[in-house]
Design a protein around this motif. Structure first.
Motif, PDB file in Angstrom:
ATOM      1  N   VAL A   1      -6.571  -1.268  -1.759  1.00 12.37           N
ATOM      2  CA  VAL A   1      -6.567   0.097  -1.220  1.00 12.37           C
ATOM      3  C   VAL A   1      -7.976   0.684  -1.207  1.00 12.37           C
ATOM      4  CG1 VAL A   1      -5.963   1.164  -3.438  1.00 12.37           C
ATOM      5  CG2 VAL A   1      -5.373   2.329  -1.304  1.00 12.37           C
ATOM      6  N   ASP A   2      -8.816   0.273  -2.139  1.00 12.52           N
ATOM      7  CA  ASP A   2     -10.170   0.824  -2.203  1.00 12.52           C
ATOM      8  C   ASP A   2     -11.047   0.359  -1.047  1.00 12.52           C
ATOM      9  OD1 ASP A   2      -9.501   2.127  -4.549  1.00 12.52           O
ATOM     10  OD2 ASP A   2      -9.949   0.342  -5.741  1.00 12.52           O
TER      11      ASP A   2
ATOM     12  N   TYR B   1     -10.123   0.176   2.057  1.00 15.83           N
ATOM     13  CA  TYR B   1      -9.782   0.886   3.294  1.00 15.83           C
ATOM     14  C   TYR B   1     -10.722   2.069   3.508  1.00 15.83           C
ATOM     15  CZ  TYR B   1      -5.270  -1.418   4.040  1.00 15.83           C
ATOM     16  OH  TYR B   1      -4.298  -2.320   4.314  1.00 15.83           O
ATOM     17  N   PRO B   2     -10.993   2.422   4.771  1.00 13.75           N
ATOM     18  CA  PRO B   2     -11.684   3.698   4.985  1.00 13.75           C
ATOM     19  C   PRO B   2     -10.775   4.831   4.524  1.00 13.75           C
ATOM     20  CG  PRO B   2     -10.953   2.777   7.086  1.00 13.75           C
ATOM     21  CD  PRO B   2     -10.655   1.745   6.029  1.00 13.75           C
TER      22      PRO B   2
ATOM     23  N   GLU C   1      -1.154   2.145   2.720  1.00 12.78           N
ATOM     24  CA  GLU C   1      -2.358   2.481   1.954  1.00 12.78           C
ATOM     25  C   GLU C   1      -2.928   3.841   2.366  1.00 12.78           C
ATOM     26  OE1 GLU C   1      -1.503  -0.634   2.552  1.00 12.78           O
ATOM     27  OE2 GLU C   1      -1.519  -1.241   0.450  1.00 12.78           O
ATOM     28  N   PHE C   2      -2.826   4.163   3.659  1.00 14.26           N
ATOM     29  CA  PHE C   2      -3.355   5.459   4.100  1.00 14.26           C
ATOM     30  C   PHE C   2      -2.511   6.617   3.570  1.00 14.26           C
ATOM     31  CE2 PHE C   2      -5.327   2.718   7.400  1.00 14.26           C
ATOM     32  CZ  PHE C   2      -6.650   3.036   7.097  1.00 14.26           C
TER      33      PHE C   2
ATOM     34  N   TYR D   1      -0.985   6.572   0.685  1.00 12.65           N
ATOM     35  CA  TYR D   1      -1.377   6.667  -0.724  1.00 12.65           C
ATOM     36  C   TYR D   1      -2.668   7.467  -0.853  1.00 12.65           C
ATOM     37  CZ  TYR D   1      -2.946   5.135  -5.355  1.00 12.65           C
ATOM     38  OH  TYR D   1      -3.398   5.104  -6.652  1.00 12.65           O
ATOM     39  N   LYS D   2      -3.584   7.240   0.099  1.00 15.43           N
ATOM     40  CA  LYS D   2      -4.860   7.944   0.035  1.00 15.43           C
ATOM     41  C   LYS D   2      -4.690   9.458   0.213  1.00 15.43           C
ATOM     42  CE  LYS D   2      -8.089   4.254   1.171  1.00 15.43           C
ATOM     43  NZ  LYS D   2      -9.216   4.448   0.227  1.00 15.43           N
TER      44      LYS D   2
END
Lengths: 105, 395
Positions: free
Chosen positions: A20-21, A23-24, B222-223, B225-226
Protein backbone atom coordinates in the motif's frame (compact mmCIF):
# COMPACT_ATOMS: atom_id res chain seq x y z
CA UNK A 1 8.37 0.26 -31.89
CA UNK A 2 6.87 3.73 -32.21
CA UNK A 3 3.14 4.27 -32.23
CA UNK A 4 1.33 4.46 -35.61
CA UNK A 5 1.49 8.25 -35.09
CA UNK A 6 5.24 8.23 -34.82
CA UNK A 7 5.40 8.96 -31.08
CA UNK A 8 8.22 7.24 -29.31
CA UNK A 9 7.09 4.64 -26.79
CA UNK A 10 9.07 4.49 -23.61
CA UNK A 11 10.50 1.26 -22.38
CA UNK A 12 7.36 0.53 -20.53
CA UNK A 13 6.96 -1.87 -17.70
CA UNK A 14 3.67 -2.82 -16.20
CA UNK A 15 3.38 -0.88 -12.96
CA UNK A 16 2.44 -3.30 -10.20
CA UNK A 17 2.40 -2.05 -6.63
CA UNK A 18 3.41 -4.60 -4.05
CA UNK A 19 2.43 -2.77 -0.87
CA UNK A 20 0.00 0.00 0.00
CA UNK A 21 2.91 2.37 0.66
CA UNK A 22 4.08 2.11 -2.94
CA UNK A 23 0.82 3.45 -4.33
CA UNK A 24 0.48 7.15 -5.13
CA UNK A 25 -1.63 8.91 -2.51
CA UNK A 26 -4.38 9.71 -5.03
CA UNK A 27 -5.70 7.43 -7.79
CA UNK A 28 -3.96 9.03 -10.73
CA UNK A 29 -2.38 7.45 -13.79
CA UNK A 30 1.27 8.37 -13.87
CA UNK A 31 2.38 9.38 -17.35
CA UNK A 32 0.52 8.83 -20.59
CA UNK A 33 -0.17 5.64 -22.53
CA UNK A 34 3.29 6.00 -24.05
CA UNK A 35 4.34 4.55 -20.69
CA UNK A 36 1.19 2.74 -19.61
CA UNK A 37 0.32 0.18 -22.28
CA UNK A 38 -3.29 -0.92 -22.39
CA UNK A 39 -2.78 -4.10 -24.42
CA UNK A 40 -2.59 -6.37 -21.39
CA UNK A 41 -6.30 -6.01 -20.71
CA UNK A 42 -7.22 -8.44 -23.50
CA UNK A 43 -8.13 -12.13 -23.41
CA UNK A 44 -8.30 -12.75 -27.16
CA UNK A 45 -5.70 -11.59 -29.67
CA UNK A 46 -6.26 -10.86 -33.41
CA UNK A 47 -4.09 -12.81 -35.81
CA UNK A 48 -3.88 -11.65 -39.45
CA UNK A 49 -3.53 -14.00 -42.43
CA UNK A 50 -1.81 -11.88 -45.16
CA UNK A 51 -2.83 -14.40 -47.83
CA UNK A 52 -6.51 -13.62 -47.29
CA UNK A 53 -6.04 -9.85 -46.77
CA UNK A 54 -7.18 -7.71 -49.72
CA UNK A 55 -5.83 -4.43 -48.25
CA UNK A 56 -9.31 -2.87 -47.97
CA UNK A 57 -8.32 -1.29 -44.60
CA UNK A 58 -11.82 -1.66 -43.17
CA UNK A 59 -10.21 -3.05 -39.99
CA UNK A 60 -7.92 0.00 -39.88
CA UNK A 61 -10.97 2.29 -40.08
CA UNK A 62 -12.96 0.44 -37.42
CA UNK A 63 -10.27 -0.20 -34.80
CA UNK A 64 -11.32 2.01 -31.83
CA UNK A 65 -7.89 2.23 -30.25
CA UNK A 66 -6.43 2.69 -33.03
CA UNK A 67 -4.02 -0.22 -32.82
CA UNK A 68 -4.04 -1.23 -36.48
CA UNK A 69 -1.49 0.38 -38.77
CA UNK A 70 -0.56 0.00 -42.43
CA UNK A 71 2.80 -1.63 -43.03
CA UNK A 72 5.25 -0.45 -45.70
CA UNK A 73 4.27 -3.40 -47.90
CA UNK A 74 0.62 -2.28 -47.75
CA UNK A 75 -0.62 -5.06 -45.50
CA UNK A 76 -1.86 -4.30 -42.01
CA UNK A 77 -0.04 -4.65 -38.73
CA UNK A 78 -1.39 -4.71 -35.19
CA UNK A 79 0.21 -2.85 -32.31
CA UNK A 80 -0.22 -5.40 -29.55
CA UNK A 81 0.88 -2.88 -26.89
CA UNK A 82 -2.51 -1.20 -27.30
CA UNK A 83 -4.82 -3.80 -28.87
CA UNK A 84 -7.45 -4.62 -26.21
CA UNK A 85 -8.71 -7.65 -28.12
CA UNK A 86 -12.22 -6.33 -28.74
CA UNK A 87 -12.50 -8.31 -32.01
CA UNK A 88 -14.17 -5.54 -34.03
CA UNK A 89 -11.50 -5.93 -36.75
CA UNK A 90 -12.18 -9.67 -37.09
CA UNK A 91 -15.92 -9.04 -37.15
CA UNK A 92 -15.64 -6.40 -39.88
CA UNK A 93 -13.07 -8.16 -42.11
CA UNK A 94 -14.91 -9.10 -45.37
CA UNK A 95 -12.47 -11.92 -46.23
CA UNK A 96 -12.16 -13.39 -42.74
CA UNK A 97 -8.42 -12.64 -42.78
CA UNK A 98 -8.43 -11.83 -39.06
CA UNK A 99 -9.14 -14.48 -36.44
CA UNK A 100 -9.36 -14.04 -32.70
CA UNK A 101 -7.41 -16.62 -30.73
CA UNK A 102 -7.09 -16.98 -26.98
CA UNK A 103 -3.85 -15.37 -25.87
CA UNK A 104 -1.38 -17.46 -23.91
CA UNK A 105 -0.03 -15.29 -21.07
CA UNK B 1 -3.01 36.83 20.09
CA UNK B 2 -1.84 40.43 19.73
CA UNK B 3 -4.04 41.62 16.95
CA UNK B 4 -6.98 43.86 16.36
CA UNK B 5 -9.92 41.89 14.97
CA UNK B 6 -12.25 43.45 12.43
CA UNK B 7 -15.65 43.36 14.11
CA UNK B 8 -18.69 43.26 11.92
CA UNK B 9 -22.34 42.50 12.54
CA UNK B 10 -23.05 39.98 9.79
CA UNK B 11 -25.13 36.93 8.98
CA UNK B 12 -23.74 33.41 9.07
CA UNK B 13 -23.81 33.40 5.30
CA UNK B 14 -21.80 36.61 5.08
CA UNK B 15 -19.37 35.15 7.61
CA UNK B 16 -18.89 32.23 5.20
CA UNK B 17 -18.40 34.59 2.24
CA UNK B 18 -15.88 36.75 4.09
CA UNK B 19 -13.99 33.65 5.21
CA UNK B 20 -13.80 32.41 1.61
CA UNK B 21 -12.51 35.83 0.58
CA UNK B 22 -9.93 35.89 3.37
CA UNK B 23 -8.87 32.35 2.45
CA UNK B 24 -8.09 33.78 -1.00
CA UNK B 25 -10.17 31.18 -2.83
CA UNK B 26 -9.35 31.10 -6.52
CA UNK B 27 -12.41 29.38 -7.95
CA UNK B 28 -16.02 29.51 -6.79
CA UNK B 29 -18.61 27.52 -8.73
CA UNK B 30 -22.09 27.55 -7.27
CA UNK B 31 -25.78 27.43 -7.97
CA UNK B 32 -28.30 29.40 -5.93
CA UNK B 33 -30.57 27.67 -3.42
CA UNK B 34 -32.29 29.02 -0.33
CA UNK B 35 -30.96 29.48 2.34
CA UNK B 36 -27.43 29.34 0.93
CA UNK B 37 -27.80 31.93 -1.84
CA UNK B 38 -26.59 34.98 0.05
CA UNK B 39 -23.15 33.35 0.45
CA UNK B 40 -22.50 33.27 -3.27
CA UNK B 41 -24.30 36.57 -3.82
CA UNK B 42 -21.84 38.18 -1.42
CA UNK B 43 -18.91 36.54 -3.19
CA UNK B 44 -20.23 37.83 -6.53
CA UNK B 45 -20.42 41.27 -4.96
CA UNK B 46 -16.76 41.06 -3.88
CA UNK B 47 -15.84 40.32 -7.49
CA UNK B 48 -18.12 43.04 -8.94
CA UNK B 49 -16.66 45.60 -6.55
CA UNK B 50 -13.11 44.62 -7.40
CA UNK B 51 -12.47 43.63 -3.77
CA UNK B 52 -10.82 40.34 -4.72
CA UNK B 53 -8.07 39.50 -7.17
CA UNK B 54 -7.54 36.21 -8.92
CA UNK B 55 -10.99 34.77 -8.16
CA UNK B 56 -12.90 33.06 -10.95
CA UNK B 57 -16.63 32.68 -10.42
CA UNK B 58 -18.14 29.92 -12.56
CA UNK B 59 -21.91 30.22 -12.99
CA UNK B 60 -23.24 26.70 -13.56
CA UNK B 61 -26.59 25.13 -14.34
CA UNK B 62 -26.85 22.85 -11.31
CA UNK B 63 -25.19 21.83 -8.06
CA UNK B 64 -23.88 18.68 -9.72
CA UNK B 65 -22.01 20.90 -12.17
CA UNK B 66 -20.95 23.25 -9.38
CA UNK B 67 -19.12 20.45 -7.62
CA UNK B 68 -17.78 19.12 -10.94
CA UNK B 69 -16.32 22.56 -11.73
CA UNK B 70 -14.76 22.74 -8.25
CA UNK B 71 -13.22 19.30 -8.81
CA UNK B 72 -11.70 20.39 -12.10
CA UNK B 73 -10.38 23.60 -10.58
CA UNK B 74 -9.01 21.82 -7.54
CA UNK B 75 -7.25 19.24 -9.74
CA UNK B 76 -5.28 22.05 -11.37
CA UNK B 77 -4.07 23.05 -7.91
CA UNK B 78 -6.50 25.93 -7.28
CA UNK B 79 -8.25 26.62 -3.99
CA UNK B 80 -11.93 25.94 -4.70
CA UNK B 81 -15.05 26.80 -2.70
CA UNK B 82 -18.77 26.34 -3.06
CA UNK B 83 -21.94 26.41 -1.00
CA UNK B 84 -25.28 24.68 -1.12
CA UNK B 85 -28.26 23.36 0.84
CA UNK B 86 -30.55 20.32 1.02
CA UNK B 87 -31.76 19.27 -2.47
CA UNK B 88 -28.71 20.94 -3.97
CA UNK B 89 -26.40 18.92 -1.76
CA UNK B 90 -28.31 15.76 -2.64
CA UNK B 91 -27.87 16.52 -6.34
CA UNK B 92 -24.13 16.87 -5.74
CA UNK B 93 -23.93 13.47 -4.11
CA UNK B 94 -22.15 11.66 -6.94
CA UNK B 95 -19.58 14.42 -7.28
CA UNK B 96 -18.90 14.42 -3.52
CA UNK B 97 -17.43 10.93 -3.91
CA UNK B 98 -15.32 12.17 -6.81
CA UNK B 99 -13.89 15.02 -4.75
CA UNK B 100 -12.78 12.79 -1.88
CA UNK B 101 -11.77 9.88 -4.12
CA UNK B 102 -9.51 12.14 -6.17
CA UNK B 103 -8.23 13.59 -2.85
CA UNK B 104 -9.13 17.21 -3.60
CA UNK B 105 -9.32 19.61 -0.63
CA UNK B 106 -12.42 21.51 -1.72
CA UNK B 107 -14.25 23.41 1.03
CA UNK B 108 -18.01 23.74 0.90
CA UNK B 109 -20.49 25.42 3.19
CA UNK B 110 -23.73 23.50 3.53
CA UNK B 111 -26.54 25.47 5.05
CA UNK B 112 -28.62 22.76 6.70
CA UNK B 113 -32.11 22.74 5.26
CA UNK B 114 -34.84 20.12 5.56
CA UNK B 115 -35.19 17.68 2.67
CA UNK B 116 -38.47 17.77 0.74
CA UNK B 117 -41.23 16.76 0.57
CA UNK B 118 -42.98 18.49 2.13
CA UNK B 119 -41.08 21.53 0.88
CA UNK B 120 -39.27 23.27 3.65
CA UNK B 121 -36.47 25.80 3.77
CA UNK B 122 -35.92 25.49 7.52
CA UNK B 123 -33.20 23.95 9.62
CA UNK B 124 -32.66 20.18 9.66
CA UNK B 125 -29.39 18.24 9.65
CA UNK B 126 -30.43 15.23 7.58
CA UNK B 127 -29.15 16.74 4.31
CA UNK B 128 -25.53 16.91 5.44
CA UNK B 129 -25.58 13.80 7.61
CA UNK B 130 -26.90 11.80 4.67
CA UNK B 131 -23.53 12.58 3.01
CA UNK B 132 -21.74 10.89 5.91
CA UNK B 133 -20.10 8.16 3.82
CA UNK B 134 -18.79 10.33 0.97
CA UNK B 135 -15.33 10.83 2.49
CA UNK B 136 -15.88 14.50 3.32
CA UNK B 137 -14.93 15.93 6.69
CA UNK B 138 -17.81 17.68 8.43
CA UNK B 139 -17.65 20.58 10.89
CA UNK B 140 -20.86 21.86 12.53
CA UNK B 141 -20.88 25.54 13.48
CA UNK B 142 -22.75 26.73 16.57
CA UNK B 143 -22.75 30.41 15.62
CA UNK B 144 -21.68 32.86 12.94
CA UNK B 145 -18.20 33.20 14.41
CA UNK B 146 -17.69 29.45 14.08
CA UNK B 147 -18.81 29.60 10.45
CA UNK B 148 -16.06 32.13 9.74
CA UNK B 149 -13.41 30.34 11.80
CA UNK B 150 -14.54 26.95 10.50
CA UNK B 151 -14.04 27.84 6.84
CA UNK B 152 -10.49 29.10 7.49
CA UNK B 153 -9.55 26.03 9.54
CA UNK B 154 -11.24 23.69 7.08
CA UNK B 155 -9.00 24.86 4.25
CA UNK B 156 -5.92 24.29 6.36
CA UNK B 157 -6.98 20.83 7.54
CA UNK B 158 -8.27 19.80 4.10
CA UNK B 159 -5.10 20.88 2.32
CA UNK B 160 -2.94 19.06 4.87
CA UNK B 161 -4.65 15.68 4.52
CA UNK B 162 -5.95 16.13 0.96
CA UNK B 163 -9.60 15.50 1.70
CA UNK B 164 -12.57 17.83 1.13
CA UNK B 165 -14.37 19.46 4.04
CA UNK B 166 -17.91 20.62 4.64
CA UNK B 167 -18.69 23.47 7.03
CA UNK B 168 -22.28 23.13 8.16
CA UNK B 169 -24.45 25.95 9.47
CA UNK B 170 -28.16 26.18 10.31
CA UNK B 171 -30.81 27.58 7.97
CA UNK B 172 -31.91 31.06 9.09
CA UNK B 173 -30.89 30.49 12.73
CA UNK B 174 -27.37 31.28 11.53
CA UNK B 175 -27.57 31.84 7.78
CA UNK B 176 -29.79 34.93 7.97
CA UNK B 177 -29.36 36.02 11.59
CA UNK B 178 -26.96 38.88 12.25
CA UNK B 179 -24.42 38.63 15.01
CA UNK B 180 -21.03 40.08 15.86
CA UNK B 181 -18.24 38.27 14.05
CA UNK B 182 -14.60 39.03 14.75
CA UNK B 183 -12.73 38.74 11.50
CA UNK B 184 -9.01 38.36 11.18
CA UNK B 185 -6.86 40.89 9.26
CA UNK B 186 -5.85 39.56 5.85
CA UNK B 187 -2.11 39.40 6.51
CA UNK B 188 -2.68 37.23 9.59
CA UNK B 189 -4.99 34.91 7.66
CA UNK B 190 -2.28 34.65 4.99
CA UNK B 191 0.21 33.65 7.66
CA UNK B 192 -2.17 31.03 9.06
CA UNK B 193 -3.25 29.74 5.65
CA UNK B 194 -0.40 29.84 3.13
CA UNK B 195 -1.02 29.05 -0.55
CA UNK B 196 -2.05 25.48 -1.25
CA UNK B 197 0.61 22.88 -2.06
CA UNK B 198 -1.32 20.41 -4.19
CA UNK B 199 -0.70 16.67 -4.12
CA UNK B 200 -0.71 16.72 -7.91
CA UNK B 201 -1.67 19.13 -10.63
CA UNK B 202 -3.13 18.70 -14.08
CA UNK B 203 -1.15 21.67 -15.35
CA UNK B 204 2.33 20.14 -14.94
CA UNK B 205 2.73 19.37 -18.63
CA UNK B 206 6.21 17.87 -18.26
CA UNK B 207 4.82 15.23 -15.94
CA UNK B 208 1.43 14.39 -17.38
CA UNK B 209 -1.06 12.46 -15.25
CA UNK B 210 -4.63 11.30 -15.68
CA UNK B 211 -7.11 11.93 -12.87
CA UNK B 212 -10.05 9.59 -12.52
CA UNK B 213 -8.02 6.52 -13.42
CA UNK B 214 -9.43 3.04 -13.63
CA UNK B 215 -8.86 0.99 -10.51
CA UNK B 216 -9.17 -2.70 -11.16
CA UNK B 217 -9.93 -5.10 -8.29
CA UNK B 218 -6.16 -5.37 -7.89
CA UNK B 219 -5.78 -1.68 -6.95
CA UNK B 220 -9.07 -0.07 -5.86
CA UNK B 221 -8.90 -1.43 -2.30
CA UNK B 222 -5.59 0.27 -1.45
CA UNK B 223 -6.89 3.70 -2.49
CA UNK B 224 -9.90 3.30 -0.19
CA UNK B 225 -7.56 2.45 2.67
CA UNK B 226 -5.57 5.59 1.94
CA UNK B 227 -8.70 7.74 2.32
CA UNK B 228 -9.30 6.21 5.74
CA UNK B 229 -5.66 6.80 6.72
CA UNK B 230 -6.09 10.44 5.72
CA UNK B 231 -9.24 10.66 7.88
CA UNK B 232 -7.33 9.22 10.82
CA UNK B 233 -4.52 11.70 10.23
CA UNK B 234 -7.14 14.46 10.06
CA UNK B 235 -7.97 13.89 13.74
CA UNK B 236 -4.42 14.86 14.70
CA UNK B 237 -4.35 17.73 12.21
CA UNK B 238 -7.65 19.07 13.56
CA UNK B 239 -6.28 19.12 17.11
CA UNK B 240 -3.12 20.87 15.92
CA UNK B 241 -4.80 23.42 13.64
CA UNK B 242 -7.48 24.11 16.26
CA UNK B 243 -4.80 24.77 18.87
CA UNK B 244 -2.82 27.00 16.50
CA UNK B 245 -6.01 28.95 15.73
CA UNK B 246 -6.54 29.46 19.45
CA UNK B 247 -2.98 30.60 20.07
CA UNK B 248 -3.05 33.02 17.15
CA UNK B 249 -6.60 34.34 17.30
CA UNK B 250 -7.87 33.57 20.80
CA UNK B 251 -10.55 31.00 19.99
CA UNK B 252 -9.38 27.46 20.67
CA UNK B 253 -10.75 24.65 18.54
CA UNK B 254 -8.32 21.92 19.57
CA UNK B 255 -11.16 19.71 20.83
CA UNK B 256 -13.37 17.94 18.34
CA UNK B 257 -16.06 17.83 21.02
CA UNK B 258 -16.50 21.08 22.92
CA UNK B 259 -17.31 20.31 26.53
CA UNK B 260 -19.39 22.84 28.43
CA UNK B 261 -19.68 22.48 32.23
CA UNK B 262 -19.30 18.71 32.02
CA UNK B 263 -16.96 18.41 35.00
CA UNK B 264 -18.91 16.59 37.79
CA UNK B 265 -21.94 16.40 35.45
CA UNK B 266 -24.34 13.52 36.07
CA UNK B 267 -25.52 13.61 32.51
CA UNK B 268 -24.83 15.66 29.41
CA UNK B 269 -26.70 16.82 26.35
CA UNK B 270 -24.95 16.01 23.12
CA UNK B 271 -25.69 17.45 19.70
CA UNK B 272 -24.50 19.27 16.62
CA UNK B 273 -24.58 22.86 15.46
CA UNK B 274 -26.65 25.85 16.46
CA UNK B 275 -29.04 24.01 18.76
CA UNK B 276 -26.12 23.51 21.14
CA UNK B 277 -26.10 27.27 21.73
CA UNK B 278 -29.58 26.94 23.17
CA UNK B 279 -28.47 23.90 25.16
CA UNK B 280 -25.51 25.75 26.72
CA UNK B 281 -27.82 28.53 27.83
CA UNK B 282 -30.17 25.92 29.27
CA UNK B 283 -27.27 24.25 31.09
CA UNK B 284 -26.57 27.55 32.89
CA UNK B 285 -30.21 27.79 33.93
CA UNK B 286 -30.36 24.13 35.00
CA UNK B 287 -27.10 24.40 36.94
CA UNK B 288 -28.54 27.35 38.87
CA UNK B 289 -31.50 25.13 39.71
CA UNK B 290 -29.24 22.38 41.03
CA UNK B 291 -29.10 20.04 38.07
CA UNK B 292 -25.64 18.56 37.53
CA UNK B 293 -25.66 18.79 33.75
CA UNK B 294 -23.33 19.78 30.96
CA UNK B 295 -23.23 20.04 27.20
CA UNK B 296 -21.08 18.20 24.67
CA UNK B 297 -21.09 19.92 21.32
CA UNK B 298 -19.79 17.67 18.56
CA UNK B 299 -17.87 20.04 16.32
CA UNK B 300 -16.43 17.50 13.90
CA UNK B 301 -18.76 14.70 12.87
CA UNK B 302 -16.28 13.35 10.31
CA UNK B 303 -13.77 12.19 11.27
CA UNK B 304 -15.87 11.05 14.24
CA UNK B 305 -14.30 12.00 17.59
CA UNK B 306 -14.64 8.57 19.18
CA UNK B 307 -11.74 8.91 21.62
CA UNK B 308 -13.04 12.19 23.01
CA UNK B 309 -16.51 10.68 23.26
CA UNK B 310 -15.10 7.75 25.21
CA UNK B 311 -13.29 10.05 27.64
CA UNK B 312 -16.54 11.89 28.26
CA UNK B 313 -18.71 8.77 28.43
CA UNK B 314 -16.47 7.23 31.12
CA UNK B 315 -17.33 10.05 33.51
CA UNK B 316 -21.06 10.54 33.06
CA UNK B 317 -24.07 8.42 33.94
CA UNK B 318 -26.17 9.46 31.02
CA UNK B 319 -26.04 11.10 27.60
CA UNK B 320 -29.11 12.71 26.04
CA UNK B 321 -28.38 12.83 22.33
CA UNK B 322 -30.34 15.58 20.58
CA UNK B 323 -30.77 14.84 16.90
CA UNK B 324 -32.18 17.41 14.51
CA UNK B 325 -32.14 14.65 11.89
CA UNK B 326 -33.33 11.11 11.47
CA UNK B 327 -32.28 7.92 9.72
CA UNK B 328 -35.56 6.22 8.86
CA UNK B 329 -35.76 2.64 9.98
CA UNK B 330 -33.25 3.21 12.77
CA UNK B 331 -32.74 6.34 14.90
CA UNK B 332 -31.14 9.77 15.08
CA UNK B 333 -27.85 9.75 13.20
CA UNK B 334 -25.60 11.20 15.89
CA UNK B 335 -27.18 8.84 18.44
CA UNK B 336 -26.48 5.90 16.17
CA UNK B 337 -22.86 6.95 15.73
CA UNK B 338 -22.24 7.68 19.39
CA UNK B 339 -23.80 4.45 20.60
CA UNK B 340 -21.80 2.48 18.06
CA UNK B 341 -18.53 4.20 18.97
CA UNK B 342 -18.93 3.16 22.62
CA UNK B 343 -20.06 -0.43 22.07
CA UNK B 344 -16.63 -2.05 22.33
CA UNK B 345 -15.51 0.09 25.26
CA UNK B 346 -16.04 -0.16 29.02
CA UNK B 347 -17.99 3.13 29.04
CA UNK B 348 -21.67 2.34 29.33
CA UNK B 349 -23.66 5.47 30.11
CA UNK B 350 -27.43 5.35 29.71
CA UNK B 351 -28.11 6.88 26.30
CA UNK B 352 -31.38 8.27 25.09
CA UNK B 353 -32.18 9.80 21.73
CA UNK B 354 -34.40 12.89 21.52
CA UNK B 355 -35.56 13.80 18.02
CA UNK B 356 -35.88 17.58 18.07
CA UNK B 357 -36.35 20.54 15.78
CA UNK B 358 -36.91 18.72 12.48
CA UNK B 359 -37.75 21.08 9.65
CA UNK B 360 -37.04 24.10 11.82
CA UNK B 361 -39.43 23.23 14.70
CA UNK B 362 -38.49 25.64 17.47
CA UNK B 363 -36.29 24.16 20.18
CA UNK B 364 -35.97 26.28 23.28
CA UNK B 365 -34.45 26.41 26.76
CA UNK B 366 -37.72 25.16 28.26
CA UNK B 367 -37.54 22.13 25.96
CA UNK B 368 -34.08 21.36 27.31
CA UNK B 369 -35.48 21.60 30.84
CA UNK B 370 -38.19 19.05 30.05
CA UNK B 371 -35.59 16.71 28.61
CA UNK B 372 -33.45 17.22 31.72
CA UNK B 373 -36.38 16.25 33.96
CA UNK B 374 -36.94 13.11 31.89
CA UNK B 375 -33.23 12.20 31.95
CA UNK B 376 -33.02 12.74 35.71
CA UNK B 377 -35.87 10.29 36.24
CA UNK B 378 -34.22 7.73 33.96
CA UNK B 379 -30.88 7.98 35.75
CA UNK B 380 -32.42 7.78 39.24
CA UNK B 381 -34.50 4.72 38.33
CA UNK B 382 -31.75 3.25 36.07
CA UNK B 383 -34.58 2.45 33.69
CA UNK B 384 -34.81 3.75 30.12
CA UNK B 385 -38.46 4.55 29.38
CA UNK B 386 -37.86 4.42 25.64
CA UNK B 387 -34.75 4.65 23.53
CA UNK B 388 -36.00 7.12 20.93
CA UNK B 389 -38.27 10.00 21.89
CA UNK B 390 -40.05 12.02 19.17
CA UNK B 391 -39.96 14.90 21.57
CA UNK B 392 -42.21 17.49 19.86
CA UNK B 393 -44.80 15.10 18.46
CA UNK B 394 -48.38 16.37 18.80
CA UNK B 395 -50.20 13.53 20.51
Amino acid sequence: MDTPFGERKSDAQRIAFKSVDEYPEAPISLGTTLINFTGDWRTFIPVVDDEKCVKCYICWKFCPEPAIFIREDGYIGIDYDYCKGCGICANECPTKAITMVKEEK
Amino acid sequence: MDYKPIKKVISGNYAAAYAAKHARVEVVAAYPITPQTSIIEKISEFIANGEVENLQYVPVESEHSAMAACIGASATGARAFTATSAQGLALMHEMLHWASGARLPIVMVDVNRAMAPPWSVWDDQTDSLAQRDTGWMQFYAENNQEVYDGVLMAFKVAETVNLPAMIVESAFILSHTYDVVEMIPQELVDEFLPPRKPLYTLTDFDNPIAVGALGTPADYYEFRYKIEKAMEEAREVIHKVGREFGEKFGRDYSQMIELYRTEDAEFVFMGLGSLMGTVKQAVDVLRSEGYKVGAAKVRWFRPFPKEELYELAKHVEGIAVLDRNFSFGQEGILFNEAKGALYNTDAKPIMKNYIVGLGGRDFTVSDVRKIAENMKKIIESRKLDREIEWYHLKR
